[in-house]
Design a protein around this motif. Structure first.
Motif, PDB file in Angstrom:
ATOM      1  N   UNK A  89      73.649  29.370 -11.973  1.00 24.46           N
ATOM      2  CA  UNK A  89      72.645  29.611 -10.943  1.00 24.46           C
ATOM      3  C   UNK A  89      73.068  28.886  -9.670  1.00 24.46           C
ATOM      4  N   UNK A  90      72.561  29.379  -8.542  1.00 28.12           N
ATOM      5  CA  UNK A  90      72.946  28.749  -7.280  1.00 28.12           C
ATOM      6  C   UNK A  90      72.349  29.464  -6.091  1.00 28.12           C
ATOM      7  N   UNK A  91      72.940  29.214  -4.928  1.00 28.34           N
ATOM      8  CA  UNK A  91      72.465  29.804  -3.682  1.00 28.34           C
ATOM      9  C   UNK A  91      73.667  30.291  -2.892  1.00 28.34           C
ATOM     10  N   UNK A  92      73.467  31.385  -2.159  1.00 29.40           N
ATOM     11  CA  UNK A  92      74.555  31.962  -1.358  1.00 29.40           C
ATOM     12  C   UNK A  92      74.002  32.496  -0.046  1.00 29.40           C
ATOM     13  N   UNK A  93      74.766  32.312   1.020  1.00 18.93           N
ATOM     14  CA  UNK A  93      74.438  32.894   2.316  1.00 18.93           C
ATOM     15  C   UNK A  93      75.581  33.759   2.791  1.00 18.93           C
ATOM     16  N   UNK A  94      75.264  34.792   3.557  1.00 15.44           N
ATOM     17  CA  UNK A  94      76.323  35.622   4.129  1.00 15.44           C
ATOM     18  C   UNK A  94      75.944  36.103   5.524  1.00 15.44           C
ATOM     19  N   UNK A  95      76.954  36.493   6.266  1.00 19.24           N
ATOM     20  CA  UNK A  95      76.785  37.069   7.603  1.00 19.24           C
ATOM     21  C   UNK A  95      77.621  38.330   7.669  1.00 19.24           C
ATOM     22  N   UNK A  96      76.981  39.452   8.012  1.00 23.82           N
ATOM     23  CA  UNK A  96      77.634  40.754   7.975  1.00 23.82           C
ATOM     24  C   UNK A  96      77.682  41.365   9.364  1.00 23.82           C
ATOM     25  N   UNK A  97      78.842  41.885   9.729  1.00 19.35           N
ATOM     26  CA  UNK A  97      79.045  42.581  10.991  1.00 19.35           C
ATOM     27  C   UNK A  97      79.226  44.064  10.697  1.00 19.35           C
ATOM     28  N   UNK A  98      78.504  44.904  11.433  1.00 16.12           N
ATOM     29  CA  UNK A  98      78.630  46.345  11.252  1.00 16.12           C
ATOM     30  C   UNK A  98      77.341  47.047  11.600  1.00 16.12           C
ATOM     31  N   UNK A  99      77.430  48.281  12.084  1.00 18.66           N
ATOM     32  CA  UNK A  99      76.268  49.068  12.479  1.00 18.66           C
ATOM     33  C   UNK A  99      75.989  50.180  11.480  1.00 18.66           C
ATOM     34  N   UNK A 100      74.710  50.369  11.174  1.00 13.37           N
ATOM     35  CA  UNK A 100      74.251  51.500  10.372  1.00 13.37           C
ATOM     36  C   UNK A 100      73.331  52.324  11.259  1.00 13.37           C
ATOM     37  N   UNK A 101      73.668  53.591  11.473  1.00 10.82           N
ATOM     38  CA  UNK A 101      72.923  54.411  12.422  1.00 10.82           C
ATOM     39  C   UNK A 101      72.291  55.616  11.733  1.00 10.82           C
ATOM     40  N   UNK A 102      71.121  55.979  12.223  1.00  7.67           N
ATOM     41  CA  UNK A 102      70.442  57.170  11.749  1.00  7.67           C
ATOM     42  C   UNK A 102      69.798  57.908  12.908  1.00  7.67           C
ATOM     43  N   UNK A 103      69.722  59.235  12.817  1.00  8.94           N
ATOM     44  CA  UNK A 103      69.164  60.029  13.915  1.00  8.94           C
ATOM     45  C   UNK A 103      68.495  61.279  13.360  1.00  8.94           C
ATOM     46  N   UNK A 104      67.506  61.776  14.103  1.00 13.87           N
ATOM     47  CA  UNK A 104      66.807  62.999  13.726  1.00 13.87           C
ATOM     48  C   UNK A 104      66.185  63.623  14.966  1.00 13.87           C
ATOM     49  N   UNK A 105      65.923  64.922  14.900  1.00 16.23           N
ATOM     50  CA  UNK A 105      65.242  65.601  16.000  1.00 16.23           C
ATOM     51  C   UNK A 105      64.365  66.720  15.444  1.00 16.23           C
ATOM     52  N   UNK A 106      63.309  67.033  16.194  1.00 19.20           N
ATOM     53  CA  UNK A 106      62.352  68.070  15.804  1.00 19.20           C
ATOM     54  C   UNK A 106      62.102  68.962  17.016  1.00 19.20           C
ATOM     55  N   UNK A 107      62.299  70.269  16.852  1.00 17.92           N
ATOM     56  CA  UNK A 107      62.075  71.221  17.937  1.00 17.92           C
ATOM     57  C   UNK A 107      60.708  71.860  17.737  1.00 17.92           C
ATOM     58  N   UNK A 108      59.795  71.596  18.687  1.00 18.33           N
ATOM     59  CA  UNK A 108      58.440  72.103  18.581  1.00 18.33           C
ATOM     60  C   UNK A 108      58.242  73.472  19.209  1.00 18.33           C
ATOM     61  N   UNK A 109      57.116  74.058  18.872  1.00 18.88           N
ATOM     62  CA  UNK A 109      56.779  75.390  19.372  1.00 18.88           C
ATOM     63  C   UNK A 109      56.464  75.351  20.869  1.00 18.88           C
ATOM     64  N   UNK A 110      56.565  76.479  21.550  1.00 20.90           N
ATOM     65  CA  UNK A 110      56.231  76.536  22.982  1.00 20.90           C
ATOM     66  C   UNK A 110      54.782  76.135  23.252  1.00 20.90           C
ATOM     67  N   UNK A 111      54.563  75.559  24.444  1.00 15.94           N
ATOM     68  CA  UNK A 111      53.226  75.232  24.919  1.00 15.94           C
ATOM     69  C   UNK A 111      52.979  76.092  26.158  1.00 15.94           C
ATOM     70  N   UNK A 112      52.148  77.116  26.054  1.00 15.04           N
ATOM     71  CA  UNK A 112      51.954  78.028  27.191  1.00 15.04           C
ATOM     72  C   UNK A 112      51.525  77.284  28.448  1.00 15.04           C
TER      73      UNK A 112
END
Length: 253
Positions: A89-112
């Protein structure tokens, strides 16, 4: 780098006075690891504003699915192990470099009369540099192998951005971004194998959850000049969570 407290705390452990070793894994160690973020999908829910939620869901999304990219990451780590018989048993620390990216888009209906070509709602998120401070509990299999579980506190730099664009009218839109240092948790497990008395090879999986990051996209000056659109702002909550598989080497002292 802003996220460094867990690693500093863990590195301070290597100066501790070593106890009488009971297994080959006892004592302080430092190391490095390379990891691959597993592909994941998280729902970014629309939470407001009240006027935006009042639009039909053919025009605005109830939620959007953020498709998180796979991405390589590098980590520095340090820790200290104790043992009682075969229990390690014990303890551990870490430091991580790096990007995690996510994206999304939604196209809606026309608005008269306002958006005859509809509106597009976009959201993206990024999890940047991060660190963790974790407890570890394992079992030594002979002199060379160790299996373990781990869990604890995680801290990370997060960013989210959102926009609502009136299709065909580039000067009219809603924009916003949020950038924070968030706390969360990380849990996982793995195995280590001694290559020499001091050097160990490890493989592990960690799941980390920083919760939701809220971002508000507000209308620009062109939107504010249209009474029917003023105050219809987009508020969303983007989750930051996912799993990482990584391998590394540690050096014990």
């Amino acid at each position: 780098m802003r996220i460094n407290a867990p690693l500093i705390l863990a590195f301070s452990l290597v100066s501790a006075t070593p106890a009488l070793a009971q297994t080959a894994f006892d004592g302080p160690y430092i190391g490095a690891a390379a990891g691959l973020q597993a592909h994941s999908q998280n729902r970014a829910r629309t939470e407001g504003t009240a006027a935006f939620l009042g639009l039909p869901n053919t025009i605005r999304p109830d939620f959007q699915t953020l498709d998180h990219d796979q991405g390589w990451q590098g980590s520095a780590l340090a820790g200290y192990n104790f043992s009682s018989g075969k229990i390690v048993y014990g303890v551990e620390g870490d430091f991580t470099i790096g990007n995690i990216k996510g994206a999304a888009s939604f196209v809606g209906a026309p608005i008269p009369g306002l958006a005859p070509e509809g509106v597009t709602t976009n959201i993206n998120s990024r999890l940047g540099n991060r660190g963790s401070l974790r407890a570890r509990l394992g079992y030594a299999l002979g002199e060379k192998a160790l299996i373990y579980t781990t869990g604890g506190l995680a801290v990370g730099d997060t960013r989210a951005a959102a926009a609502v664009l009136v299709n065909g009218v580039p000067g009219v839109g809603w924009f916003g971004e949020a950038e924070n240092t968030q706390t969360g948790y990380t849990v996982g497990g793995g195995a280590e194998f001694k290559l020499t008395k001091a050097v160990a090879l490890r493989a592990e999986y960690l799941f980390t959850d920083f919760g939701k990051q809220r971002v508000l996209a507000t209308g620009n000056a062109a939107v504010r000049g249209i009474a029917a659109l003023d105050g219809i702002d987009y508020l969303a909550a983007a989750p930051n969570r996912g799993g990482t598989a990584r391998v590394g080497l540690t050096i014990g002292f």
